[in-house]
Enzyme design. Structure first.
Site, short mmCIF file in Angstrom:
data_model
loop_
_atom_site.label_atom_id
_atom_site.label_comp_id
_atom_site.label_asym_id
_atom_site.label_seq_id
_atom_site.Cartn_x
_atom_site.Cartn_y
_atom_site.Cartn_z
CG MET A 1 -2.03 -1.33 1.72
SD MET A 1 -3.04 -1.61 0.23
CE MET A 1 -1.95 -3.59 -0.51
CB CYS A 2 2.19 3.41 -1.74
SG CYS A 2 3.11 2.12 -2.08
CG ASP A 3 -1.75 7.00 0.13
OD1 ASP A 3 -2.97 6.54 0.15
OD2 ASP A 3 -1.19 5.94 1.39
CD GLU A 87 0.75 5.38 -4.47
OE1 GLU A 87 0.71 4.62 -4.44
OE2 GLU A 87 1.24 5.65 -4.32
#
Length: 410
Positions: A1-3, A87
């Site tokens: 997960m990333c942003d 992402e």
């Protein structure tokens, strides 16, 4: 997960583009800060994470934050002010694990090393994608972790969102603010799209109409479990509520836990957090590195890198082009060592045991240090400080951070 999130110059206090990203990976996958100068090379090929491809005659200077064992990078900036974050996105396109390709991190580093503008990087990414594909494991200890990729690509003047599914892709330009998370977001609002005839999983039964890139290719199960829609809404809402954004705002935005039930408890964290804390099988990722880059046209760019996990418990170190950051303490290994990443990890584990009691005071002390660094960075940039002065400042911040962590450990 990333942003990953971006504000174009018209939405920032300084009039400079700012891009920030959290890299969420497996909890013990240490992240390195690396610097590679511009280089002319006679090598015919470059060895990426899994495959070799033809090498460019010249590669540009880059500053990267990357998993310690990977060739590619989660995020980075080059000497021309090109900045990219990527992402993981989950799609219904099948992986051909025998036809190994490039990872999303490989694609990101290759674009930074070979391109000067966001538009050029966009074209390079889709060309590499078409030629080599992205059938590559993106995991560390989890060797079954395969995913496709989206990218937020920016330079001093503009930004693009590129989303992929196999060799299919779509992109659109960012108007003023942009944010991507772990799900496809481009529906029919693309500026350009390429549809490849892709082998697809059973999830295709839930797909929407062909003209909608997001609906046609999204894997609803993993996309929903990752709460990417909630996280993207959180970061966009955070950016939108501020008329003019600063680097400090981005630090704060990347520390959010997006927790609707009041006081945050790391032991009950979910995949909805921007600053990610792993809790087990359904929430397996930590934020293992973070970056905020302020891209300046006529003065030095500042790349603020945590070099540590958990932005809520971290400082951001200032790093500059034309200076050396090749310190061993920024290159962690796979086991606890004397690096910044692992020393911070020891302190974080102490605080996480009693987060509600210990984190507020610890955060206050960090904020006092960070504010002084921001003020000094502003002073140095405004007076057009030399590379030597910038290098001394960057080194002094690193040494101060390490000393601070040693004091906490006692």
């Amino acid at each position: 997960m990333c942003d990953t999130l971006v504000a174009l110059p018209q939405r920032t206090r300084s009039g400079n583009l700012i891009l920030g990203k959290n890299s969420d990976r497996e909890p013990l996958e240490a992240q390195a800060i690396v610097h590679f100068p511009r280089k002319l090379t006679s090598q015919k090929e470059v060895q990426c994470t899994y495959i070799s491809i033809p090498q460019a005659k010249e590669t540009f200077e880059v500053i990267l934050s990357k998993p310690f064992q990977m060739w590619g990078a989660e995020m980075g900036v080059n000497e021309f002010g090109l900045v990219i974050g990527n992402e993981a996105v989950f799609t219904n396109v099948k992986f051909d694990k025998k036809a190994v390709g490039l990872t999303g991190m490989d694609l990101l580093r290759l674009a930074l090393e070979r391109c000067k503008t966001a538009n050029e990087a966009l074209k390079t990414l889709v060309t590499l994608l078409n030629e080599y594909g992205q059938n590559a494991c993106g995991g560390y200890q989890n060797q079954d972790f395969y995913y496709h990729n989206s990218f937020l690509i920016a330079d001093p003047d503009q930004a693009y969102i590129l989303e992929t599914a196999g060799k299919s892709w779509a992109y659109r330009q960012v108007e003023s603010l942009g944010s991507i998370s772990n799900g496809l977001t481009i529906g029919e609002d693309y500026q350009e799209v390429h549809w490849e005839k892709e082998p697809r999983t059973i999830q295709k039964l839930f797909a929407g109409k062909h003209l909608n890139f997001r609906e046609y290719f999204s894997d609803l199960l993993y996309t929903t479990a990752g709460r990417s829609k909630s996280r993207q809404a959180c970061t966009l809402d955070f950016l939108s509520k501020r008329e003019k954004l600063s680097v400090s705002d981005f630090f704060q935005g990347l520390r959010q836990h997006n927790h609707p039930e009041g006081e945050f408890d790391p032991k009950k964290a979910t995949t909805g957090s921007i600053c990610m804390h792993a809790t087990g099988f359904t929430n397996p990722s930590d934020t293992t590195g973070s970056m905020v880059a302020e891209i300046r046209k006529d003065r030095a760019t500042t790349v603020w890198l945590s070099g540590t996990s958990y932005p809520c418990l971290s400082l951001y170190l200032p790093v500059y082009f034309g200076t050396s950051i090749d310190s061993p303490v920024l290159s962690p290994g796979g086991n606890p060592d004397e690096s910044l990443w692992w020393q911070a990890k020891k302190v974080h584990q102490i605080i996480l045991k009693n987060y509600s009691k210990l984190q507020p005071d610890y955060r206050k002390r960090l904020d006092e240090i960070q504010q002084k660094w921001l003020e000094k960075d502003r002073e140095l940039i405004e007076k057009s400080a030399s590379n030597e002065e910038l290098s001394r400042f960057s080194d002094s911040c690193l040494h101060q951070y390490l000393q601070f962590l040693r004091e906490i450990q006692g």
